[in-house]
Design an enzyme around this catalytic site. Structure first.
Site: not given
Lengths: 427, 296
Positions: A53-54, A119, A124, A193-196
């Site tokens: 992905c990078n 790591p 990959q 709480g529902a914080g990310e």
């Protein structure tokens, strides 16, 4: 100098935004086919595709640098255009020779990663190497290059502390939890709480082994939803205090204007728990937990700034270590280039002949001065001729083969094998 | 420190003049070298966060232990089959040997390598101390030539060796707790076990150490009866033992019944061990004891 050069064309998190990287990315399911297409390019003799992905990179060996660069650029552009849009200009980097080797070593050692020292990249890299190996698009040069890069990565990992220290809020929290609790799998977490960020931390804790999770939120529906997502137990917000005594880790991630937990509450809970340690993680803004909680014995309270501070500090340490790692890479690049140069066929043939001649002369002289001492000049000459003829006949087939092979891609392999079999490494 | 070590290795002429003990001194030298190497290896493990070879450090300690065992064995026969603890050096040697033995067992079962960072240097220094305080076999008073002596010495020393480890994990606990609580990160943190684990080890050591100590005290009072005529005679040595015994007993009870743990348990363990250690090192000269042998 030999003609084949190592080339890299690619883009990474530095040169291309995620949309572009996603468009160029290779599909794992058709990788073999993509590799074969790469190998079928006229100037590409060996090729490996790396797609995470990078980064998306093509590593190749080619005798014609210019043409190969052009072909690989087109190859990547095609890959992109399959998905609709165009425009890789300005995003691609190209390396050949020395810089290409250095680049791959740096990638393997995680020096080129978005989070230096992470790591995953080595795994990959190995995966894509194996894929290319299985697709048959790899030869002696890339084979050696990749194996070298793996050992460079290993060296960097053992000789520097580049991979140590957590560098994200979640992994810092897990590290801290591990300093307090052991084992983690009999502990339970309460997520308020529902914080990310709260979700992120909870997930990391679960991955680290925490098995039981309670979730609470002001709106119960949301709590149920979250509990579902994390496979936890939803709690009504009014009730969560009652369950604190069975929570070892408490993660607060609400935007509640007033603190959810006071020191006095925790003190009571602690008594009920017989002072079993508790770890409070306050990710709220403003703070969810009364900071005085940390004054209590057997209780540890960290807020988001503490966690970020530790992550930052570790990142700083990593970049210090990266300096050491770069030196290792320098050393290894030099070593690899020496090997590459030595693959030239002419000096190898010369060395092989020399070696044989040395052996012939040595043995001949030994015999002539001992067991064959009484030979006449004529007989000596005959012996000389005979042994010379033997050596050249023995060498004839391998050398012709080698010269012929220079038009084929396996040359490097044969030269390498020859050097190893006859111990021709220069002293 | 190196100078001391060097001198210790060069007691040659003095030692050879004593004839019979050459053998165990040589073995003890080998032991000291192993303990020193183990210390270095453990320090590298702890501070540089590097395993030379994953299990090298405990193995070096094991090497030292084997040499030490041989040294003590030779000494044992030369002294006529009684644990020779009449001299400071003999006691140091025996005690460090037991401590290393306990550590190696603990390492085998619980894998707390970091504990070696405490045990190895201590064992080395004690062995060194054994050299520094002279050589020779102490003369055992006739009255002590009873089987209660080896029993008492073994139990008491073993109990104390276990408590030395309890002391070490408690120190580690306090350090680690301070770091976590105050949000300080140091290199030590990466090698220290979790607080929960350190606390559990503290408990395990107490559970093993306490009965040993109890038996040590009982066998000691039997010896006292043989030697002095009374089981209990308010000797300073008996009093300090009793204090420590009460402390540890109380802690064990507190752990089981009142949920004492963590910091409190660590502090009490440290205090208990400090009482014993303090009397060993200084108390003897202030409150002389009739307790023969060892730390006089």
């Amino acid at each position: 100098m030999r003609e084949e050069k190592i080339l890299i064309v690619g883009l990474n998190h530095d040169t291309a935004p995620v949309e572009v990287r996603e468009r160029v990315a290779f599909d794992r399911t058709v990788l073999t086919e993509s590799l074969r297409r790469l190998r079928s390019l006229p100037s590409v003799e060996e090729g490996v595709i790396l797609s995470t992905c990078n980064r998306v990179e093509v590593v190749a060996a080619s005798a014609d640098e210019e043409a190969a660069f052009r072909e690989i650029r087109n190859f990547l552009a095609e890959q992109e255009s399959v998905k609709g849009q165009r425009g890789l200009e300005g995003h691609l980097y190209e390396y050949s020779g020395d810089p290409a080797v250095r680049h791959l070593f740096r990638v393997a050692a995680s020096l080129d990663s978005m989070v230096v020292g992470e790591p995953q990249i080595l795994g990959q890299l190995k995966e894509y190497y194996v894929a290319a190996h299985e697709a048959g698009t790899i030869g002696a040069i890339l084979h050696r290059l990749f194996h070298r890069s793996f050992s460079v990565a290993k060296r960097v990992r053992t000789e520097t502390a580049i991979g140590s220290g957590a560098v994200s809020v979640g992994s810092v929290a897990v590290d801290l939890a591990k300093q307090i609790f052991d084992p983690l799998d009999d502990k339970s977490v309460m997520l308020i709480g529902a914080g990310e960020t709260g979700g992120l931390v909870a997930r990391q804790l679960q991955r680290a082994g925490v098995s039981s999770l309670m979730v609470t939120n002001r709106t119960f529906e949301r709590a149920v939803e979250l509990a579902d997502q994390f496979r936890g137990t939803p709690l009504r917000f009014e009730d969560f205090h009652r369950y604190l005594k069975i929570a070892d880790l408490v993660v607060g991630c609400t935007s509640s204007p007033e603190a959810l937990l006071q020191r006095e509450t925790v003190e009571k809970v602690l008594k009920e728990r017989k002072h079993k340690p508790m770890f409070f993680i306050d990710l709220g803004d403003p703070r969810n937990f009364d900071p005085r909680i940390n004054e209590l014995g057997d209780v540890y309270l960290y807020n988001i700034d503490d966690l970020k501070g530790i992550a930052q500090q570790n990142l700083q340490e990593r970049s210090n270590e990266a300096q050491k790692a770069e030196e290792i890479v320098d050393e290894e690049v030099a070593g690899f280039l020496r090997w590459l140069d030595s693959l030239d066929q002419v000096p190898t043939i010369v060395a092989l002949r020399q070696k044989m001649e040395e052996i012939r002369r040595g043995e001949l002289e030994k015999s002539l001065s001992t067991s064959l001492k009484g030979l006449s000049e004529k007989e000596r000459q005959a012996l000389e001729d005979m042994t010379s003829a033997m050596v050249s006949k023995i060498l004839h087939a391998p050398i012709t083969r080698l010269k012929k092979q220079s038009e084929e891609q396996d040359e490097a392999f044969y030269i390498d094998a020859l050097k190893k079999l006859f111990d021709l490494e220069e002293k | 420190m190196l100078a001391v070590f060097w001198r210790a290795l060069h007691v040659g002429p003095y030692v050879t003049s004593l004839g019979g003990i050459v053998m165990d001194v040589t073995l003890l030298k080998i032991t000291a070298v192993f303990y020193l190497l183990a210390t270095g290896s453990f320090v590298i493990y702890l501070v540089l966060l590097r395993d030379l070879f994953p299990r090298l450090s405990p193995l070096l300690l094991l090497g030292g232990f084997l040499a030490h065992t041989a040294a003590l064995g030779v000494h044992f026969f030369q002294s006529g089959g009684y644990p020779a603890v009449t001299q400071f050096r003999e006691a140091l040697s025996l005690y460090s040997w037991l401590m290393v033995a306990v550590y190696l067992l603990v390492q085998l079962k619980y894998r707390v390598t970091v504990l070696g960072c405490f045990v190895a240097p201590l064992a080395f220094l004690m062995t060194l101390g054994a050299f520094a305080s002279g050589a020779g076999i102490g003369e055992l008073p006739a009255g002590l030539k009873t089987y209660w002596l080896p029993v008492h010495v073994t139990l008491a020393f073993l109990g104390n060796a276990v408590f030395a480890l309890a002391f070490a994990v408690s120190l580690m606990y306090l350090l680690q707790e301070y770091q976590v609580k105050n949000k300080k990160t140091t290199v030590l943190q990466k090698r220290f076990p979790s607080l929960e684990r350190l606390d559990r080890l503290n408990y395990i050591f107490l559970v093993w150490g306490f009965p040993l100590m109890t038996l040590g005290i009982i066998s000691g009072s039997i010896l006292a009866r043989v030697q002095w005529g009374n089981y209990w005679s308010w000797d300073p040595r008996q009093i300090t033992s009793a204090i420590t015994w009460l402390l540890y007993g109380g802690l064990l009870q507190g752990r089981a019944a009142a949920g004492w743990r963590g910091r409190k348990a660590a502090l009490l363990t440290i205090v208990g061990f400090a009482v014993v250690l303090g009397y060993f090192l200084w108390g003897g000269s202030v409150f002389p004891s009739r307790h023969r042998g060892t730390f006089e």
